[in-house]
Design a protein around this motif. Structure first.
Motif, PDB file in Angstrom:
ATOM      1  N   ALA A 140       5.741   8.016 -12.308  1.00  0.00           N
ATOM      2  CA  ALA A 140       4.744   9.073 -12.070  1.00  0.00           C
ATOM      3  C   ALA A 140       4.886   9.622 -10.658  1.00  0.00           C
ATOM      4  O   ALA A 140       3.904  10.054 -10.052  1.00  0.00           O
ATOM      5  N   SER A 141       6.104   9.659 -10.157  1.00  0.00           N
ATOM      6  CA  SER A 141       6.311  10.076  -8.775  1.00  0.00           C
ATOM      7  C   SER A 141       5.863  11.525  -8.504  1.00  0.00           C
ATOM      8  O   SER A 141       5.154  11.772  -7.518  1.00  0.00           O
ATOM      9  N   PRO A 142       6.223  12.506  -9.358  1.00  0.00           N
ATOM     10  CA  PRO A 142       5.774  13.878  -9.056  1.00  0.00           C
ATOM     11  C   PRO A 142       4.251  13.997  -9.043  1.00  0.00           C
ATOM     12  O   PRO A 142       3.686  14.690  -8.192  1.00  0.00           O
ATOM     13  N   GLU A 143       3.596  13.295  -9.968  1.00  0.00           N
ATOM     14  CA  GLU A 143       2.134  13.371 -10.048  1.00  0.00           C
ATOM     15  C   GLU A 143       1.482  12.732  -8.821  1.00  0.00           C
ATOM     16  O   GLU A 143       0.532  13.280  -8.255  1.00  0.00           O
ATOM     17  N   VAL A 144       1.990  11.559  -8.416  1.00  0.00           N
ATOM     18  CA  VAL A 144       1.419  10.880  -7.246  1.00  0.00           C
ATOM     19  C   VAL A 144       1.646  11.738  -6.000  1.00  0.00           C
ATOM     20  O   VAL A 144       0.759  11.871  -5.145  1.00  0.00           O
ATOM     21  N   THR A 145       2.813  12.347  -5.912  1.00  0.00           N
ATOM     22  CA  THR A 145       3.127  13.188  -4.751  1.00  0.00           C
ATOM     23  C   THR A 145       2.156  14.373  -4.670  1.00  0.00           C
ATOM     24  O   THR A 145       1.620  14.684  -3.605  1.00  0.00           O
ATOM     25  N   LEU A 146       1.908  14.997  -5.811  1.00  0.00           N
ATOM     26  CA  LEU A 146       0.994  16.140  -5.830  1.00  0.00           C
ATOM     27  C   LEU A 146      -0.432  15.706  -5.471  1.00  0.00           C
ATOM     28  O   LEU A 146      -1.121  16.352  -4.681  1.00  0.00           O
ATOM     29  N   LEU A 147      -0.857  14.583  -6.048  1.00  0.00           N
ATOM     30  CA  LEU A 147      -2.205  14.080  -5.746  1.00  0.00           C
ATOM     31  C   LEU A 147      -2.349  13.760  -4.264  1.00  0.00           C
ATOM     32  O   LEU A 147      -3.381  14.045  -3.655  1.00  0.00           O
ATOM     33  N   SER A 148      -1.311  13.170  -3.682  1.00  0.00           N
ATOM     34  CA  SER A 148      -1.344  12.840  -2.261  1.00  0.00           C
ATOM     35  C   SER A 148      -1.569  14.114  -1.442  1.00  0.00           C
ATOM     36  O   SER A 148      -2.343  14.117  -0.490  1.00  0.00           O
ATOM     37  N   LYS A 149      -0.880  15.196  -1.838  1.00  0.00           N
ATOM     38  CA  LYS A 149      -1.038  16.461  -1.106  1.00  0.00           C
ATOM     39  C   LYS A 149      -2.432  17.042  -1.320  1.00  0.00           C
ATOM     40  O   LYS A 149      -3.097  17.458  -0.374  1.00  0.00           O
TER      41      LYS A 149
END
Ligand SMILES: Cc1ncc(C[n+]2csc(CCOP(=O)(O)OP(=O)(O)O)c2C)c(N)n1
Ligand SMILES: [Mg+2]
Length: 560
Positions: A232-241
């Motif tokens: 879920a790397s893209p999702e976690v990255t977006l949430l972090s932003k």
């Protein structure tokens, strides 16, 4: 109306197959193209079926059963796909036991195919070759799904069910056993069905909305990523932003957020953020931090987990979202759009924290020098496999990891000696990706015999062994906490360069980070099995940066 006899649709004709052939055909139908294995008389028919599969199945035979099981584990971790290994019963099973245990702890989809004594003699205690009391009971304790295949007619269904169980809900290993006189038995077998897609739980929209509201209103969110967040790397990255939320990972969640972002943190920074957070979003992690650092009333926890039993194991979270992380997080992101507050950038704050940590870590300079050299030379997509050793401990907190599934560490088992054979499996499954194994002199000799497997199967793994002539971690504890009463911690070692060369591998020696960098550059440029020995002295303890006292109420235990 008179009943009319409806003609049943013609079933495709059953085939005559052996139990072993039906099992192998099912493995292949499920995309398993390699079996890591060590043969023996109990599994002769199975190996003959492997042979019959021709190019569709590769058998990688190892020099010890633990090597076969660790290789399957490494392949599973590097690919995220189900992998299989096969061993004889009794001693073969037990020899593979630590790897199977580690696969369970890491939720890794590894299928064990285990032989058995003659079907009619099981449980009678006659003392058949490799007999072990209650093998079925033993494997049932080690994994969540196990079964015995009792004949050709049920082989495909039982194999398919075992494979499906490994990537449904909480991932994990499965085990199948089959008796010596059953593998070869022939009978009618229905055509091998293509794999059924795994069941996915329905996403609880109310819970997603509650989580979105909580996170949207929060001032300081900390995301904690575990192994269950690796896909879920893209999702976690977006949430972090969106949330301006740092992402903390330690062993299993590294690389989910690219380590080049200042928002990617490990426990030494994570504990400060834990103290300040009002909401923690924990994704695919046992959240050991909660039990180590405490949870008070000011901290709301949102858990995302494939296993419905996991979130409330230690303390009930505010919201629990059950299922695979990626689809749940996508839904959460949609909802969050509505609730999320405007947020000021925390980038400078995070850069400052990273710079201060680097200063604090100065006392670990000898380890950091090697960690930095490894990071410089290991390509961006290269896979790093650690072991329970000094450089490894420091890499867990200080080496940036750029991509998911490129940092393999054994999780809470912290199983000394897992590294070399696990890395070999990762390299075998990802032949075009550079893989690096690092070990201490203690851990390396657990599976260094698999250098023979690297040569025999042309697996161009690069290994580093940091040689301090000791179980260094144990020795330091004896020095610091037991008044230097040294016991069972010094080691007699081979000449590692000559040792590697004696197998036909390239052996090199590097005395400092610069020499290590040069040796790694050479090794990655010319792929062949390579071992680099790095002689080192005693090193400072890293534990103050890992075992840190609670910051929010009482801890229930230490971060392991
Ligand atoms: C299966 C297993 N057995 C024992 C241990 C305990 N243990 C932890 S670290 C260690 C010593 C490791 O020595 P080495 O691989 O040389 O690494 P060093 O600490 O010297 O860098 C031991 C024995 C363990 N973690 N796992
Ligand atoms: Mg050592």
């Amino acid at each position: 109306m008179p009943k009319t006899k409806r003609r049943k649709k013609a079933e495709p004709a059953a085939l005559q197959m052996s139990t072993a052939e039906a099992t192998v055909a099912t493995l292949i139908a499920h995309g398993i193209d390699t079996v890591y294995a060590l043969p023996g008389v109990h599994n002769d028919h199975l190996f003959d079926a492997f042979h019959g599969a021709g190019d569709r199945l590769r058998v990688v035979h190892t020099r010890h059963e633990q090597g076969a099981a660790y290789m399957a584990l490494g392949a599973a971790l590097a690919t995220g796909k189900p992998q299989a290994y096969s061993v004889v019963p009794g001693p073969g099973l037990l020899n593979s036991g630590a790897a199977l245990l580690t696969a369970f702890g890491m939720n890794a989809p590894v299928l064990a195919l285990i032989g058995q004594i003659p079907a009619g003699k099981i449980g009678k205690g006659f003392g058949y070759l490799h007999e072990i009391r209650d093998q079925a009971g033993i494997i049932a304790r080690l994994v969540d799904h196990s079964a015995r295949i009792d004949g050709p007619g049920e082989a495909a269904a039982k194999t398919a069910r075992a494979i499906r169980s490994m990537h449904e809900g909480r991932y994990g290993p499965a085990a199948l056993e089959c008796a010596i006189d059953v593998w070869g038995k022939r009978g009618a077998v229905a055509p091998i069905a293509p794999p059924r897609p795994p069941r996915t739980p329905k996403i609880d929209d109310d819970a997603v909305r509650a989580a979105a509201k909580l996170l949207g209103d929060a001032k300081r969110v900390l995301i904690v990523a575990g192994g269950g967040a690796q896909d879920a790397s893209p999702e976690v990255t977006l949430l972090s932003k969106m949330l301006q939320a740092p992402v903390m990972a330690y062993r299993r969640g590294r690389g989910v957020l690219d380590g080049r972002y200042p928002f990617s943190v490990t426990p030494p920074i994570g504990r400060d953020l834990w103290k300040e957070a009002d909401v923690v979003l924990a994704i695919g992690t046992r959240l050991n931090a909660a039990t180590a650092w405490g949870v008070d009333r000011g901290l709301a926890v949102v858990r995302v987990d494939a296993d419905p039993d996991e979130p409330a194991r230690y303390s009930k979270p505010k919201v629990a979202l059950i299922g695979d992380a990626a689809p749940i997080l996508r839904r959460l992101i949609e909802r969050l759009d509505r609730f999320n507050r405007r947020r000021v950038s925390r980038e400078d704050e995070m850069k400052g924290r990273q710079a201060r940590l680097r200063e604090r870590l100065a006392k670990l300079a000898p380890q950091l020098g090697f960690v930095d050299a490894i990071r410089r030379e290991l390509p961006e997509d290269g896979i790093y496999v650690d072991d329970v050793t000094q450089i490894g401990f420091v890499a867990r907190i200080a080496m940036p990891v750029y991509r998911p599934r490129t940092f393999l560490s054994p999780g809470f088992q912290d199983n000394l000696g897992w590294g070399y054979a696990t890395a070999l499996g990762a390299q075998c499954a990802r032949p075009d990706t550079p893989v690096l194994s690092i070990s201490g002199d203690g851990g390396f000799l657990y599976t260094s015999n698999e250098l023979a497997t690297a040569i025999r199967h042309r697996i161009p793994l690069v290994g580093i062994v940091f040689n301090d002539g000791a179980f260094g971690n144990v020795r330091r504890i004896q020095q610091e906490r037991f008044g230097n009463r040294l016991i069972a911690s010094d080691l007699a070692n081979p000449d590692f360069v000559k040792y590697a060369e004696s197998f036909g591998a390239a052996g090199r020696r590097a005395r400092n980070p610069e020499e290590l960098g040069a040796a790694l550059r050479l090794a990655f440029a010319r792929p062949e099995p390579t071992l680099i020995e790095v002689p080192v002295g005693p090193m400072q303890s890293p534990w103050e940066f890992i075992h840190m006292p609670p910051v929010r109420g009482p801890a229930r235990r230490r971060l392991p």
